[in-house]
Design a protein around this motif. Structure first.
Motif, PDB file in Angstrom:
ATOM      1  N   GLY A 119     -94.115  11.167 -44.364  1.00 52.02           N
ATOM      2  CA  GLY A 119     -92.943  10.307 -44.342  1.00 52.02           C
ATOM      3  C   GLY A 119     -93.133   9.088 -43.466  1.00 52.02           C
ATOM      4  N   THR A 120     -92.105   8.273 -43.433  1.00 54.97           N
ATOM      5  CA  THR A 120     -92.080   7.057 -42.628  1.00 54.97           C
ATOM      6  C   THR A 120     -90.774   6.998 -41.851  1.00 54.97           C
ATOM      7  N   ILE A 121     -90.876   6.644 -40.585  1.00 51.48           N
ATOM      8  CA  ILE A 121     -89.687   6.397 -39.772  1.00 51.48           C
ATOM      9  C   ILE A 121     -89.695   4.932 -39.388  1.00 51.48           C
ATOM     10  N   SER A 133     -93.388   4.400 -37.878  1.00 52.02           N
ATOM     11  CA  SER A 133     -94.260   5.540 -37.605  1.00 52.02           C
ATOM     12  C   SER A 133     -94.565   6.229 -38.927  1.00 52.02           C
ATOM     13  N   GLN A 134     -95.822   6.575 -39.138  1.00 50.33           N
ATOM     14  CA  GLN A 134     -96.216   7.393 -40.280  1.00 50.33           C
ATOM     15  C   GLN A 134     -96.339   8.832 -39.791  1.00 50.33           C
ATOM     16  N   VAL A 135     -95.660   9.762 -40.451  1.00 51.35           N
ATOM     17  CA  VAL A 135     -95.619  11.139 -39.976  1.00 51.35           C
ATOM     18  C   VAL A 135     -96.147  12.115 -41.024  1.00 51.35           C
ATOM     19  N   GLU A 136     -96.855  13.133 -40.540  1.00 51.82           N
ATOM     20  CA  GLU A 136     -97.260  14.265 -41.369  1.00 51.82           C
ATOM     21  C   GLU A 136     -96.239  15.367 -41.141  1.00 51.82           C
ATOM     22  N   LEU A 137     -95.732  15.976 -42.218  1.00 50.83           N
ATOM     23  CA  LEU A 137     -94.603  16.893 -42.112  1.00 50.83           C
ATOM     24  C   LEU A 137     -94.850  18.187 -42.872  1.00 50.83           C
ATOM     25  N   ARG A 138     -94.110  19.214 -42.450  1.00 51.03           N
ATOM     26  CA  ARG A 138     -94.135  20.491 -43.151  1.00 51.03           C
ATOM     27  C   ARG A 138     -92.760  21.138 -43.071  1.00 51.03           C
ATOM     28  N   ILE A 139     -92.271  21.627 -44.209  1.00 53.21           N
ATOM     29  CA  ILE A 139     -91.056  22.448 -44.211  1.00 53.21           C
ATOM     30  C   ILE A 139     -91.479  23.853 -43.808  1.00 53.21           C
ATOM     31  N   ASP A 140     -91.067  24.284 -42.627  1.00 55.81           N
ATOM     32  CA  ASP A 140     -91.490  25.580 -42.098  1.00 55.81           C
ATOM     33  C   ASP A 140     -90.671  26.734 -42.652  1.00 55.81           C
ATOM     34  N   THR A 142     -86.459  27.735 -44.513  1.00 54.81           N
ATOM     35  CA  THR A 142     -85.144  27.279 -44.945  1.00 54.81           C
ATOM     36  C   THR A 142     -84.158  28.439 -44.869  1.00 54.81           C
ATOM     37  N   VAL A 143     -82.927  28.097 -44.538  1.00 52.34           N
ATOM     38  CA  VAL A 143     -81.821  29.045 -44.585  1.00 52.34           C
ATOM     39  C   VAL A 143     -80.758  28.405 -45.465  1.00 52.34           C
ATOM     40  N   LEU A 144     -80.508  29.036 -46.622  1.00 53.57           N
ATOM     41  CA  LEU A 144     -79.664  28.418 -47.639  1.00 53.57           C
ATOM     42  C   LEU A 144     -80.230  27.046 -47.966  1.00 53.57           C
ATOM     43  N   ASN A 145     -79.464  25.987 -47.746  1.00 53.26           N
ATOM     44  CA  ASN A 145     -79.981  24.661 -48.098  1.00 53.26           C
ATOM     45  C   ASN A 145     -80.293  23.807 -46.876  1.00 53.26           C
ATOM     46  N   THR A 146     -80.614  24.457 -45.753  1.00 50.95           N
ATOM     47  CA  THR A 146     -81.040  23.749 -44.545  1.00 50.95           C
ATOM     48  C   THR A 146     -82.529  23.982 -44.316  1.00 50.95           C
ATOM     49  N   ALA A 147     -83.282  22.889 -44.288  1.00 51.68           N
ATOM     50  CA  ALA A 147     -84.735  22.958 -44.107  1.00 51.68           C
ATOM     51  C   ALA A 147     -85.102  22.597 -42.676  1.00 51.68           C
ATOM     52  N   THR A 148     -85.927  23.449 -42.062  1.00 52.59           N
ATOM     53  CA  THR A 148     -86.476  23.167 -40.733  1.00 52.59           C
ATOM     54  C   THR A 148     -87.856  22.553 -40.916  1.00 52.59           C
ATOM     55  N   VAL A 149     -88.042  21.371 -40.338  1.00 53.85           N
ATOM     56  CA  VAL A 149     -89.251  20.582 -40.577  1.00 53.85           C
ATOM     57  C   VAL A 149     -89.959  20.301 -39.248  1.00 53.85           C
ATOM     58  N   SER A 150     -91.281  20.388 -39.267  1.00 59.04           N
ATOM     59  CA  SER A 150     -92.071  20.040 -38.089  1.00 59.04           C
ATOM     60  C   SER A 150     -93.214  19.128 -38.504  1.00 59.04           C
ATOM     61  N   GLY A 151     -93.876  18.533 -37.508  1.00 55.12           N
ATOM     62  CA  GLY A 151     -94.999  17.656 -37.811  1.00 55.12           C
ATOM     63  C   GLY A 151     -95.408  16.829 -36.612  1.00 55.12           C
ATOM     64  N   TYR A 152     -96.083  15.721 -36.894  1.00 58.49           N
ATOM     65  CA  TYR A 152     -96.542  14.841 -35.820  1.00 58.49           C
ATOM     66  C   TYR A 152     -96.667  13.416 -36.358  1.00 58.49           C
ATOM     67  N   GLU A 159     -97.653   7.308 -31.926  1.00 61.61           N
ATOM     68  CA  GLU A 159     -98.759   8.062 -32.504  1.00 61.61           C
ATOM     69  C   GLU A 159     -99.137   9.242 -31.608  1.00 61.61           C
ATOM     70  N   GLY A 160     -99.317  10.416 -32.225  1.00 63.12           N
ATOM     71  CA  GLY A 160     -99.692  11.610 -31.493  1.00 63.12           C
ATOM     72  C   GLY A 160     -98.528  12.447 -31.007  1.00 63.12           C
ATOM     73  N   GLN A 161     -97.304  11.913 -31.074  1.00 62.38           N
ATOM     74  CA  GLN A 161     -96.141  12.668 -30.621  1.00 62.38           C
ATOM     75  C   GLN A 161     -95.706  13.676 -31.682  1.00 62.38           C
ATOM     76  N   SER A 162     -94.997  14.714 -31.233  1.00 66.34           N
ATOM     77  CA  SER A 162     -94.525  15.773 -32.128  1.00 66.34           C
ATOM     78  C   SER A 162     -93.211  15.379 -32.793  1.00 66.34           C
ATOM     79  N   PHE A 163     -93.035  15.874 -34.014  1.00 67.96           N
ATOM     80  CA  PHE A 163     -91.812  15.661 -34.790  1.00 67.96           C
ATOM     81  C   PHE A 163     -91.166  17.010 -35.052  1.00 67.96           C
ATOM     82  N   SER A 164     -89.831  17.067 -34.963  1.00 67.83           N
ATOM     83  CA  SER A 164     -89.087  18.254 -35.379  1.00 67.83           C
ATOM     84  C   SER A 164     -87.747  17.799 -35.944  1.00 67.83           C
ATOM     85  N   GLY A 165     -87.238  18.563 -36.901  1.00 76.31           N
ATOM     86  CA  GLY A 165     -85.969  18.169 -37.499  1.00 76.31           C
ATOM     87  C   GLY A 165     -85.366  19.249 -38.361  1.00 76.31           C
TER      88      GLY A 165
END
Length: 199
Positions: A119-121, A133-140, A142-152, A159-165
């Protein structure tokens, strides 16, 4: 008059002195480099980053969410949303867009599968400057229709910082209601809300 032996002896002594001086100089230089690399000030480690942003926008599904589980290309197209910049870097707003391949979604199961993507922020600073920022992401998970996402952050600002959402897609209500859209080719669009952070 100096003998050839004494001349050769002095030459060897001078060469030995030069060699020792050169060796000492190289050792001092190597120590200086080692101290510079090992020094926190010289290394200039990345500053502490702590930014949290709200998120909202549209989720798009291709080919479309059906009653039965089906692999989807899921994209999030975000809008400008407010950020809390706890590191004093001047970030006011951000907009996130992201895409994931091979995510299993269905109306009956009511949830997303896992999947990887990128993705892009776009960051908007207090003075109006825009950075990305260009980010690499993964859907770790889901509960119902809520996705927990992590990446960097792979490239760009932070650059190099962690992403969570966490992102919640409204599959079960409003215009994106699964039971309404599924019989007509599947739900292809639905609103999402959520939050993400960089740290």
């Amino acid at each position: 008059m100096n003998s050839p032996l004494s001349i050769r002896g002095r030459a060897r002594d001078r060469a030995s002195v030069i060699t020792r001086r050169a060796s000492l100089a190289l050792s001092v230089a190597a120590m200086a480099v080692g101290l510079a690399v090992g020094s926190p000030a010289a290394a200039q480690a990345a500053p502490n980053v702590s930014i949290s942003c709200s998120a909202a926008g549209e989720t798009h599904f291709s080919p479309g969410v059906q009653l039965f589980p089906l692999s989807q290309h899921v994209t999030y197209q975000g809008e400008n949303s407010r950020c809390a910049d706890n590191s004093g870097l001047g970030v006011r707003e951000a907009r996130i867009s992201a895409g994931f391949q091979g995510v299993i979604v269905s109306c009956v199961a009511g949830g997303f599968g896992t999947g990887s993507g990128s993705g892009t922020i776009e960051w908007i600073l207090d003075d109006g400057t825009r950075l990305t920022s260009q980010v690499e992401l993964r859907i770790d998970r889901t509960v119902l229709n809520t996705a927990t996402v992590s990446g960097y952050v792979r490239q760009g600002r932070f650059e190099g910082q962690s992403f969570s959402g966490e992102f919640t897609t409204e599959l079960f209500g409003g215009a994106g209601k699964c039971t309404v859209g599924a019989p007509f080719g599947g739900v292809r669009n639905a609103a999402f809300t959520g939050q993400f952070s960089i740290s």
